[in-house]
Design a protein around this motif. Structure first.
Motif, short mmCIF file in Angstrom:
data_model
loop_
_atom_site.label_atom_id
_atom_site.label_comp_id
_atom_site.label_asym_id
_atom_site.label_seq_id
_atom_site.Cartn_x
_atom_site.Cartn_y
_atom_site.Cartn_z
N VAL A 198 0.83 -1.11 0.06
CA VAL A 198 -0.03 -0.03 -0.07
C VAL A 198 0.83 1.27 0.11
O VAL A 198 0.58 2.31 -0.78
N ASN A 199 1.88 1.14 0.87
CA ASN A 199 2.87 2.50 0.68
C ASN A 199 3.52 2.64 -0.25
O ASN A 199 4.33 3.52 -0.47
N SER A 200 3.67 1.55 -1.24
CA SER A 200 4.54 1.73 -2.57
C SER A 200 3.71 2.16 -3.54
O SER A 200 3.95 2.19 -4.74
N GLY A 201 2.32 2.42 -3.21
CA GLY A 201 1.33 2.99 -4.27
C GLY A 201 0.80 1.90 -5.09
O GLY A 201 0.16 2.04 -6.00
N GLN A 202 0.76 0.70 -4.62
CA GLN A 202 -0.02 -0.40 -5.32
C GLN A 202 -1.34 -0.69 -4.66
O GLN A 202 -1.41 -0.47 -3.40
N LYS A 203 -2.31 -1.36 -5.39
CA LYS A 203 -3.32 -1.68 -4.40
C LYS A 203 -3.56 -3.16 -4.02
O LYS A 203 -3.01 -4.03 -4.61
N TRP A 204 -3.80 -3.22 -2.69
CA TRP A 204 -4.01 -4.43 -1.87
C TRP A 204 -5.24 -5.14 -2.32
O TRP A 204 -6.48 -4.49 -2.31
N PRO A 205 -5.39 -6.40 -2.88
CA PRO A 205 -6.67 -7.21 -3.05
C PRO A 205 -7.51 -7.44 -2.08
O PRO A 205 -7.10 -7.47 -0.88
N ASN A 206 -8.78 -6.74 -2.12
CA ASN A 206 -9.74 -6.91 -1.38
C ASN A 206 -10.66 -8.24 -1.34
O ASN A 206 -11.83 -8.51 -1.38
N GLY A 226 10.47 -3.13 4.66
CA GLY A 226 10.01 -2.52 5.98
C GLY A 226 8.53 -1.93 5.53
O GLY A 226 8.07 -2.01 4.28
N LEU A 227 7.65 -1.38 6.44
CA LEU A 227 6.51 -0.97 6.38
C LEU A 227 6.53 0.07 5.19
O LEU A 227 5.20 0.27 4.60
N ASP A 228 7.21 0.79 4.80
CA ASP A 228 7.32 1.96 3.96
C ASP A 228 7.85 1.60 2.47
O ASP A 228 7.62 2.06 1.56
N GLY A 229 7.99 0.23 2.36
CA GLY A 229 8.15 -0.34 1.07
C GLY A 229 9.54 -0.38 1.00
O GLY A 229 10.14 -0.88 -0.17
N THR A 230 11.01 -0.15 1.84
CA THR A 230 11.94 -0.38 1.47
C THR A 230 12.56 -1.77 1.75
O THR A 230 11.72 -2.47 2.49
N VAL A 231 13.31 -2.18 0.83
CA VAL A 231 13.68 -3.62 1.01
C VAL A 231 15.17 -3.65 1.83
O VAL A 231 15.95 -3.17 1.45
N ARG A 232 14.99 -4.44 2.83
CA ARG A 232 16.24 -4.62 3.92
C ARG A 232 17.06 -5.88 3.73
O ARG A 232 16.46 -6.81 3.46
N PRO A 233 18.18 -5.90 3.88
CA PRO A 233 18.93 -6.94 3.86
C PRO A 233 18.68 -8.08 4.83
O PRO A 233 18.07 -7.52 5.72
N VAL A 234 19.11 -9.19 4.45
CA VAL A 234 18.67 -10.45 5.31
C VAL A 234 20.03 -11.33 5.70
O VAL A 234 20.99 -11.02 4.69
#
Length: 505
Positions: A54-62, A111-119
């Motif tokens: 959602v925070n990346s501007g995409q639609k989550w399926p309902n 992350g919740l803001d759409g960032t991709v974090r290392p693992v």
């Protein structure tokens, strides 16, 4: 479209397995079901992924959404599936055409803001993808240098979910791995810093050349710790396959440096004497993590003040030292970690540990026996080289710069001796003298003549030497001969090996 699939990799111990992340949309009340033996961190991915999409501007399926991780019988751990789940969900909802991700492994935590974090564990994950025939992976930008060391893989990186969406939808290029920085020389201490201690230096060189375990006894200030810390400086650099194995273990533990380079220097682990059994051999809740002995794989595990470690911690090392492998079983599954290490222990002769030596010791004979008795016989029996160091004399301390060989000179002899041993034992599939099974050493063509092993046989018959100790002395004799340039050990080599094993007793 209501179904989509994206490839990912799951880790069990140090072994990676290809995982298919499936997403399916069905009519019904909005809900998210996650199946395929996920752990707690993976269960929480439902909320992380939804917020990131959602925070990346995409639609989550309902609609009712089912996410399945195949194979369903394989336990799944960690957050490395987040990006693959997000891509599968967007593909199933029709928001994203997934053809550009066909045959591509996707890794990363959101992350919740759409960032991709290392693992953790990206290196063994990418290596598993390569073994499965995958030649393209997408990883977090923080892991791109680490993933790029795996040969035959085209690595691309993302820093946000939005960048991945733009790549799939519009063909926007992903981030590429940085150019390799120039190799830096191995830092660290040098043997030239050690004053005197010719017995200790010889023991260190023999241990390095043959891959033998080492025990150093002596008063404080004798140089036990200095010698142990310099053992990696005379060991050969790790070969490509070994370096990849060692680096993978450190990747799982989250201990890789920022540049993500392969670990070429034999690792050195020196846990504090308060370390617990899980800290030494591995453990923890859920899937067991590697301990110090696995992080020292193909390198050195140094236990300073060894009698101060708990008895349970020391005894837990016996099986890994014998088999070069740690097997850990937990309620959520079992795993194995490699643990082929050189163990080095250092111990004072008594609790008071007067630097001036035994002449000033305040401990009773019983206290001294009890102190060193914390090192059990079965553990010491697995240590090939056991020497006692005397206090350093003033003349040796002042003349160290003129008489001490640097590590580079000793390392050259160690490297030459290892090459000779590797060529000799190649038909047996062994590299080091310490790895050769005892039965092989006692049968032709490697069996030494009775005239050279007479003292060993006498001690074995009298009980002064165990059968394991007999074999270890023979291995030491082969190492001494290799260092001195002889094809086979003679009586003098066996005598020196026995002295290194028993401290001259």
């Amino acid at each position: 479209m209501s179904y989509a699939k994206v490839l990912c990799v799951g880790l069990v111990g140090v072994t990676g397995h290809l995982v298919e992340v499936e997403a399916d949309l069905a009519p019904g009340l909005p809900a998210v079901v996650l199946s395929g033996l996920p752990d707690t961190a993976l269960h929480e991915a439902r909320d992380r992924v939804r917020a990131a999409v959602v925070n990346s501007g995409q639609k989550w399926p309902n609609r009712r959404l089912t996410v399945n991780l195949l194979p369903a019988t394989l336990p799944k751990y960690g957050s490395a599936f987040d990006v693959a789940i997000a891509a599968a969900v967007l593909g199933a909802s029709g928001e994203l055409p997934l053809l550009p991700l066909a045959g591509v492994v996707v890794l990363g935590e959101l992350g919740l803001d759409g960032t991709v974090r290392p693992v953790r564990g990206v290196l063994p994950m990418v290596a598993a993808a390569a073994r499965a025939g995958i030649d393209r992976v997408v990883v977090p930008v923080g892991n791109v240098a680490e993933a790029a060391v795996v040969p035959g893989i085209r690595v691309r990186a993302v820093d946000t979910l939005h960048r991945l969406v733009a790549f799939v939808r519009d063909g926007t290029p992903l981030l590429e791995p940085p150019a390799d920085p120039p190799a830096a020389p191995f830092p660290g201490a040098d043997l030239a810093d050690v004053a005197g201690q010719q017995t200790g230096r010889r023991a260190l060189e023999v241990a390095a050349a043959g891959g033998h375990h080492l025990a150093l006894f002596g008063p404080p200030g004798a140089g036990k710790t200095m010698l142990a810390e310099r053992l990696p400086s005379i060991l050969p650099a790790l070969a490509d396959d070994t370096a990849l194995e060692v680096t993978a273990l450190h990747s799982i533990a989250g201990l890789l440096p920022a540049d993500g380079r392969l670990i070429r220097r034999p690792p050195f682990q020196a846990p504090h004497h308060t370390a617990t059994v899980p800290a030494l051999v591995g453990g923890g809740s859920g899937l067991a993590r590697p301990g110090a002995i696995s992080l020292a794989h193909r390198g050195v595990l140094f236990l300073d003040e060894a009698p101060e470690f708990t008895k349970g911690a020391l005894e837990a090392l016996r099986q890994p030292l014998e088999h070069g492998l740690v097997r850990l079983v937990r309620s959520q599954g079992g795993t194995e970690y490699p643990a082929q290490v050189q163990l080095v222990i250092a111990a004072n002769p008594c609790p008071c540990a007067k630097p001036a030596g035994d002449a000033y010791c305040e401990c009773s004979p019983l206290a001294r026996r009890r102190y060193l008795g914390r090192l059990s016989g079965p553990l010491l029996d697995r240590i090939d080289v056991q020497v006692t160091l005397l206090p350093v004399r003033a003349a040796e301390l002042m003349e160290t710069t003129a008489t001490s060989e640097p590590s580079a000179v000793v390392a050259a002899r160690v490297r030459a001796a290892r090459q000779v041993a590797a060529a000799r034992w190649a038909p047996l599939g062994r590299q080091l003298n310490a790895e050769v099974p005892g039965p092989e050493l006692r049968r032709p063509p490697w069996r030494l003549p009775a005239r050279d092993t007479g003292e060993l046989r006498r001690r074995l018959d009298s009980g002064a030497l165990s059968a394991r100790g007999f074999d270890r002395v023979i291995r030491l004799a082969w190492t001494v001969a290799d260092l001195d340039g002889r094809d086979r050990p003679d009586r003098d080599d066996v005598a020196e090996a026995l002295q290194l094993r028993t401290g001259g007793a």
